[in-house]
Enzyme design. Sequence first.
Site, mmCIF file in Angstrom:
data_model
loop_
_atom_site.group_PDB
_atom_site.id
_atom_site.type_symbol
_atom_site.label_atom_id
_atom_site.label_comp_id
_atom_site.label_asym_id
_atom_site.label_seq_id
_atom_site.Cartn_x
_atom_site.Cartn_y
_atom_site.Cartn_z
ATOM 1 C CG HIS A 501 -1.759 1.208 1.382
ATOM 2 N ND1 HIS A 501 -3.090 1.235 1.046
ATOM 3 C CD2 HIS A 501 -1.472 2.468 1.830
ATOM 4 C CE1 HIS A 501 -3.586 2.443 1.273
ATOM 5 N NE2 HIS A 501 -2.623 3.212 1.762
ATOM 6 C CD GLU A 502 1.574 3.725 3.671
ATOM 7 O OE1 GLU A 502 1.832 4.793 3.065
ATOM 8 O OE2 GLU A 502 0.518 3.557 4.311
ATOM 9 C CG HIS A 505 0.436 6.485 -0.701
ATOM 10 N ND1 HIS A 505 -0.611 7.175 -1.281
ATOM 11 C CD2 HIS A 505 -0.068 5.918 0.436
ATOM 12 C CE1 HIS A 505 -1.690 7.028 -0.534
ATOM 13 N NE2 HIS A 505 -1.391 6.269 0.506
ATOM 14 C CG HIS A 508 0.445 9.124 -7.164
ATOM 15 N ND1 HIS A 508 -0.729 9.433 -6.507
ATOM 16 C CD2 HIS A 508 0.322 9.702 -8.385
ATOM 17 C CE1 HIS A 508 -1.508 10.158 -7.286
ATOM 18 N NE2 HIS A 508 -0.893 10.341 -8.440
#
Length: 713
Positions: A501-502, A505, A508
């Site tokens: 998940h992290e 980020h 991105h």
Amino acid sequence: MKLTKNIMTLVITSAMMMPFSACQKEQRENPLLQESALPYGAPDFSQIKTEDYLPAFEAAIEQRREGIKKITESADSATFENTILAYEESGRLLDRVSRVFFSIVEADKTPEIGEIEKKVQPMLTDLENEIAFNMSLFERIKKVYDNEYESLQGEEKKLTEEIYKEFVRNGALLPENKMARMKEINMRISELQQQWGDQLPAATNDAVVWVDKKEDLAGLSEADIAQCQKDAESRGSKAPYAIVIVNTTQQAILASLDNRELRKKVFESSIHRADGTNNHNTFAIVSEMAKLRAEKAEIMGFPTYAAYSLDNTMAKTPENVYAFLKNLIAQYTPKADAETKAIEAFAHDASLTSNPLPLTSSLEPYDRFYYSAKMKKEKLNISEDEVKPYFNVDSVLINGVFYAANRVYGLSFKERTDIPTYHPDMKVFEVIDKDGKTKALFYTDYFRRPTKRGGAWMDNFIEQSNYWNQMPIVFNVCNSAKAPEGKPSLLTWDEVTTMFHEFGHALHSILSNCKYQKLAGTNVARDFVEMPSQFNESFASIPEIFDNYARHCETGEAMPADLKERMLNSINFHSAYALGENLAATCLDLAWHMLSSKEVPSAEDAAKFETEALRKIGLLNNQIPPRYSTSYFNHVWGGGYAAGYYSYLWTEVLAVNIADVFAQRGALNPQTGQDMRDKILSRGNTGDLMQMFTDFTGMQQPDATGLLKARGL
């Protein structure tokens, strides 16, 4: 108002005014006020000292003021270049200093750092107020927006729009008396967030449960018991063993502890950590902050803070969010009730050999994880202890997270041991694109410590900008347990997906290809920013990726096919709980921010308000408490998610839709990955976010019907 960065070197000349004897001694330059000599401009933590931060802030704030003054005193007509771009330029140094300092505040907050933060926050709030209500500056920005906006193209147009609207949202069009009150509100909210940032980590650390006897830890693996021993040693050895409380309400360790009284103690330490039951009470902060936010919204012409906050998001209005949530609640409730009844029936069944400690009283929230795990073992023949040896943190990172990024986006990763970090547990990787050129630096900081706040997050030391030729320098922070010396650090499945998940980020930001840093990477609406991270979780369970990282920590052997099948089939076992705790936290957040300033309850009534809010929405459930209760809801009171926690569920819908596109085209298809890069991940906030979603998926609107299916419901 977001602070931006400046890589200009500021030369300290105070030595010129000192006596000759002092000048003979070479003056040390503040490393925060000069360009780093390290590769790619990485912050040089080997040179930065605690005493450097305050003078660096003072110098950077002064430079910001000088830059603003130059804009407002210009005799030239306002243009994009001399106003909008100059405004961005004026804050680059301050942004650089802030990013380094606040990364330490979050991840390694010593008492000395905490004292500096107390001095720095009022300085920054003063500056932000000064800029936000600088009418000479706003008049020039407004002139560019009114006269030049329509003729601007691309990122220049978007940057102008974002800056203009930011000033308007901060109150630049208010009459003078209301501006004065907004300044007061902003300053007080800053002070309250500072108090929250000091009190909540202290409360969580003090909530540790001390255990005197090893037999009280029955049910835990030897590795987990060793971890409890290590945690006790790192916290002063008040007893031989310590159970550390993590940021969420439920604690994963409750799935294994046989001792029911100890389970109860752990759960109650968690849920009461900051509500006044013990030595910490954050309700006074919560009540005052909620009241100030509501007043701020009212000054801006909105009925509630939720209406004000959501006006700048994809959802647009609280009504749209509630419609989305109520639909989910209606579908979720019968499934949650059925799940609870099944666990309770199992817990009371004394005939089952898989349940050697049957309940003789009602099922309590501290029992749920324990009996769910036993039930999972019986029905699916799988347990956490059986799979954890295959989730070594290093293998998950290198053979899982990085491998997926290589297969899908063509990225490769080279560890850099020559770049210093702020803590020995950290690692640094050079991210190399498929053309062989360096794309970014990526830092990891995965292990918990008393000086780190709870949770997991991503941020940048430097944000990407083609205009300033800035490569992104990105970091991920988690709170997994570090094994005792000589032992492998093993993860739960939840911690595995958190790493993916992290890193979503991080991607991105790493893959950002924007001209201006204000528009780059993760600088998008809250209810879009969680989409890349939620989507990236999907790679954790794709068989080819899973096979590559799920390897035994001692033998290196891949997880056996039978165990792998049982493991993957178990991912959504009793998944109503996870959805329910998220829904409850989301509705709590909204309930607090749907109040007028006169309706906000006092600190004494805050706990009662929480109970009533959950009752009204249909989520008051003893078995499924909120993931974060009001008194320790850091996203809302300490972070940037006020009236925005719904975004995790909102963006999960987007992520499921995008994952469906990948599945249709081949989950690891590099062309699909390139499309994702080109149409979403590289574009930051340079265009309409819904249009980006449409460009990639072909869908005009997100389809929420797949969310419950993806969760196994």
